[in-house]
Design a protein around this motif. Structure first.
Motif, PDB file in Angstrom:
ATOM      1  N   UNK A   1      -8.438  10.978   4.389  1.00  0.00           N
ATOM      2  CA  UNK A   1      -8.217   9.862   3.478  1.00  0.00           C
ATOM      3  C   UNK A   1      -8.693   8.548   4.081  1.00  0.00           C
TER       4      UNK A   1
ATOM      5  N   UNK B   1      -5.486  20.544   4.501  1.00  0.00           N
ATOM      6  CA  UNK B   1      -4.093  20.519   4.048  1.00  0.00           C
ATOM      7  C   UNK B   1      -3.701  21.854   3.427  1.00  0.00           C
TER       8      UNK B   1
ATOM      9  N   UNK C   1     -12.967  13.592   2.832  1.00  0.00           N
ATOM     10  CA  UNK C   1     -11.828  13.811   1.944  1.00  0.00           C
ATOM     11  C   UNK C   1     -11.762  15.272   1.518  1.00  0.00           C
TER      12      UNK C   1
ATOM     13  N   UNK D   1      -1.720  10.032  -2.645  1.00  0.00           N
ATOM     14  CA  UNK D   1      -3.165   9.860  -2.526  1.00  0.00           C
ATOM     15  C   UNK D   1      -3.879  10.222  -3.821  1.00  0.00           C
TER      16      UNK D   1
ATOM     17  N   UNK E   1      -3.465   7.183  -7.336  1.00  0.00           N
ATOM     18  CA  UNK E   1      -3.600   5.823  -6.822  1.00  0.00           C
ATOM     19  C   UNK E   1      -3.959   4.889  -7.970  1.00  0.00           C
TER      20      UNK E   1
ATOM     21  N   UNK F   1       3.818   7.026   4.680  1.00  0.00           N
ATOM     22  CA  UNK F   1       3.781   7.337   6.105  1.00  0.00           C
ATOM     23  C   UNK F   1       5.037   6.815   6.792  1.00  0.00           C
TER      24      UNK F   1
ATOM     25  N   UNK G   1      -4.972  15.463   6.728  1.00  0.00           N
ATOM     26  CA  UNK G   1      -5.077  14.795   5.426  1.00  0.00           C
ATOM     27  C   UNK G   1      -5.316  13.299   5.603  1.00  0.00           C
ATOM     28  N   UNK G   2      -4.582  12.691   6.555  1.00  0.00           N
ATOM     29  CA  UNK G   2      -4.752  11.253   6.776  1.00  0.00           C
ATOM     30  C   UNK G   2      -6.153  10.951   7.291  1.00  0.00           C
TER      31      UNK G   2
ATOM     32  N   UNK H   1       2.826  12.378   0.558  1.00  0.00           N
ATOM     33  CA  UNK H   1       1.580  11.667   0.860  1.00  0.00           C
ATOM     34  C   UNK H   1       0.430  12.219   0.015  1.00  0.00           C
ATOM     35  N   UNK H   2       0.402  13.538  -0.128  1.00  0.00           N
ATOM     36  CA  UNK H   2      -0.629  14.179  -0.936  1.00  0.00           C
ATOM     37  C   UNK H   2      -0.593  13.657  -2.375  1.00  0.00           C
TER      38      UNK H   2
ATOM     39  N   UNK I   1       0.860  -1.193   0.000  1.00  0.00           N
ATOM     40  CA  UNK I   1       0.000   0.000   0.000  1.00  0.00           C
ATOM     41  C   UNK I   1       0.893   1.239   0.000  1.00  0.00           C
TER      42      UNK I   1
ATOM     43  N   UNK J   1       0.325   4.385   0.407  1.00  0.00           N
ATOM     44  CA  UNK J   1       0.142   5.386   1.456  1.00  0.00           C
ATOM     45  C   UNK J   1       0.889   4.981   2.717  1.00  0.00           C
ATOM     46  N   UNK J   2       0.850   3.679   3.047  1.00  0.00           N
ATOM     47  CA  UNK J   2       1.617   3.213   4.211  1.00  0.00           C
ATOM     48  C   UNK J   2       3.104   3.442   3.988  1.00  0.00           C
TER      49      UNK J   2
ATOM     50  N   UNK K   1      -5.102   3.806  10.438  1.00  0.00           N
ATOM     51  CA  UNK K   1      -4.933   5.258  10.383  1.00  0.00           C
ATOM     52  C   UNK K   1      -6.152   5.945  10.990  1.00  0.00           C
TER      53      UNK K   1
ATOM     54  N   UNK L   1      -8.601  17.711   2.334  1.00  0.00           N
ATOM     55  CA  UNK L   1      -7.844  18.484   1.342  1.00  0.00           C
ATOM     56  C   UNK L   1      -7.870  19.967   1.682  1.00  0.00           C
TER      57      UNK L   1
ATOM     58  N   UNK M   1      -0.542  16.938   8.002  1.00  0.00           N
ATOM     59  CA  UNK M   1      -0.382  15.503   7.762  1.00  0.00           C
ATOM     60  C   UNK M   1      -1.543  14.727   8.381  1.00  0.00           C
TER      61      UNK M   1
END
Lengths: 163, 399
Positions: B194, B209, B202, A73, A76, A31, B190-191, A69-70, A25, A27-28, B141, B206, B187
């Motif tokens: 998501x 962020x 979402x 996302x 994807x 992170x 945003x997480x 990360x942005x 993944x 995103x992981x 998360x 955004x 961060x």
């Protein structure tokens, strides 16, 4: 105690770095990259350089990791996730090993091993004085570079016909 | 047991449960006293400390949990419990005050006097609710976000100097630490957006962020003026440099820029786009329920609110400085009291803004952050440089 913290930080940094590359993944992965950068800040604190550690956190976790990360996302797509095996992978492994061996040989031939910590750690004020006096020219060039990239970004982001 | 129908029934039920727990614990302790020698020694100390409390305090200090320990400072006084209590009562005050501004009644029943216990009743209600997560959310998360947001708020508490001697942490670079800690905000937001795997969260993530990143830079630049004037990055020294004149007098433009950035960082009206209730149903917190929501919307948010107001007080409003009203010998109490009064005043100002200002628009907000506030902060920086160069104000320039 510092030894224990050093070992813990090293284990954290190496594990998260490997996970950042190997994670299915994305995103992981991003992170864990952020956590890896954060553990670098821990190393700077262990080295008695809180000033550098703070900037490591501000720049890398606060800005770079957020950007990565942005982007991850937004993009994807499955096709980015597949690991290409074969020729490229072999070249990658050989190249990585070559760079590692080269760095190791370099390390052995420098005086890095004989550096002894000399009492007081430098404060940020001393760093600033050295930067302004000894490296003033380089600082100005860096400032120009930053200004140029800022103006370039503004030009790229400009939308024609606004207002 | 009877059914719970009113708040009084609820209080009775809580009293029964707590009373039963106390009785059970007392019985267990009584058995242990006669069997384990350490507990017997502790019991003797406990009995002796009724006549001489000093004994118990010394005992606690010896084990690193007394009044002088770091643990006490982190957990109780300038740290978490203090901030959580202030947060709870500020939530009550905000609801009551906004209600008065809008000619409503506001919290009324819980706690008899003007609904004073309403926040605590809310928290208890949220604690008893079920924690639900969307089926296709990223659970790891999703559930770590409330904890992370609480960690950001609490970490900010560590660098606020409530008084000259009684503070949690003193560091050479504590002004930078504000930005290092606040940098985690975008961060986490945003997480959260998501991980919820849902539409409104979402959008909210955004927005959060963009907003948080846009306002961090003018904030940093507006603080640069202070760092120049005080000649230090240490919050304690920043307050000491304001003993004659507060920095808000010296650099009003910087104070305005910092205040606006603070509003945006806290996602308070008029800049509450990430959680706009009427557009995107509290944004990135939409899918959260139970105490996770209570944490995001209530406790963590208001602890961060208190921390940022405290930072504004420290940087611009002279921190603990104020006229002496308590007799000599109570210096720490007086410093804490002035700091708290100023911080609460800043918080009230922010709450008033929520009552009178409509929500801003996203593109205007971003333009304000990048194009207006940044310029304002730079103008402030150059003015401070001019003042220092000409020596118009007796500022102690460090280094």
């Amino acid at each position: 105690m510092p030894e224990l913290a050093f070992v813990a930080l090293t284990v954290l940094a190496v594990t998260t770095a490997i996970f950042a590359l190997e994670s299915k993944e994305v995103v992981y992965g991003a992170i864990s990259l952020a956590i890896m950068l954060l553990s670098m800040a821990g190393f700077f604190i262990l080295l008695d350089a809180p000033f550098v550690a703070m900037f490591q956190v501000i720049v890398y976790v606060g800005a770079v990791a957020v950007l990565i990360i942005f982007t991850v996302m937004l993009v994807r797509e499955e096709k980015w996730l597949k690991v290409e095996s074969g020729m490229l992978q072999r070249i990658g492994v050989i190249g990585g090993l070559a760079v590692g061996v080269a760095f190791g040989l370099l390390m052995l031939n420098t005086t890095l091993g004989s550096v002894i910590a000399s009492g007081e750690a430098a404060s940020y004020a001393q760093i600033g004085i050295v930067m302004i006096n000894d490296y003033g020219a380089a600082l100005e060039v860096l400032a120009l570079l930053l200004a140029a990239s800022l103006i370039g970004a503004l030009m790229l982001a400009r939308v024609d016909g606004e207002e | 047991m009877s059914q719970i129908r009113t708040f009084n029934d609820f209080l009775k039920r809580i009293a029964i449960v707590v009373g039963a727990l106390v009785v059970i614990l007392a019985v267990i302790f009584g058995i242990l006293v006669f069997t384990v020698p350490q507990v017997k020694a502790f019991n003797n100390l406990l009995l002796a400390s009724f006549s001489n409390p000093r004994l118990m305090l010394d005992f606690l200090d010896r084990h690193g949990v007394g009044f002088n320990s770091l643990l006490f400072r982190v957990v109780v006084f300038p740290g978490f419990t203090w901030a959580a209590l202030i947060a709870a009562e500020v939530i009550w005050f905000e609801r009551k005050f906004l209600a008065k501004m809008q000619v409503r009644v506001g919290p009324l029943y819980a706690g008899k006097i003007a609904g004073l216990l309403q926040p605590i009743a809310d928290v208890i209600k949220l604690l008893f609710k079920e924690m639900i997560s969307p089926a296709r959310s990223d659970k790891l998360i999703y559930y770590s976000v409330p904890v992370l947001l609480m960690a950001i708020g609490s970490a900010l508490l560590a660098i606020i100097p409530v008084s000259e001697a009684w503070l949690i942490m003193r560091s050479d670079v504590s002004v930078l630490a504000i930005f290092a800690v606040a940098g985690f905000g975008p961060l986490v937001v945003l997480l959260a957006g998501w991980a919820s795997n849902s539409k409104y969260p979402f959008i909210g993530g955004l927005r959060g962020l963009h907003q948080l990143v846009a306002f961090e830079i003018p904030m940093l630049v507006s603080v640069l003026g202070i760092v120049l004037a005080a000649g230090t990055l240490d919050m304690v020294n920043v307050v000491q440099a304001q003993s004659s004149v507060w920095f808000v007098v010296l650099m009003p433009l910087g104070a305005i820029a910092f205040f606006c950035c603070m509003l945006a960082e806290l996602e308070r009206l008029p800049f509450d786009m990430p959680e706009a209730e009427s557009e995107i149903v509290v944004g990135y917190m939409t899918e959260y329920s139970s105490m996770a929501f209570g944490n995001l919307q209530g406790l963590a948010a208001y602890i961060r609110f208190y921390a940022m107001a405290g930072i504004f007080t420290t940087l611009f409003l002279g921190g603990w400085h104020g006229p002496q009203i308590l007799p000599a010998g109570f210096e720490i109490a007086q410093q804490v009291e002035w700091f708290t009064i100023k911080t609460l005043a800043v918080m009230v100002l922010v709450i008033i803004l929520r009552g009178v200002a409509p929500r801003y628009r996203m593109d205007l907000l971003l333009r304000m952050g990048w194009a207006r506030l940044l310029v304002l902060a730079f103008v402030n920086l150059f003015l401070v440089l001019l003042i220092i160069q000409m020596g118009w104000f007796p500022i102690k320039v460090g280094v």
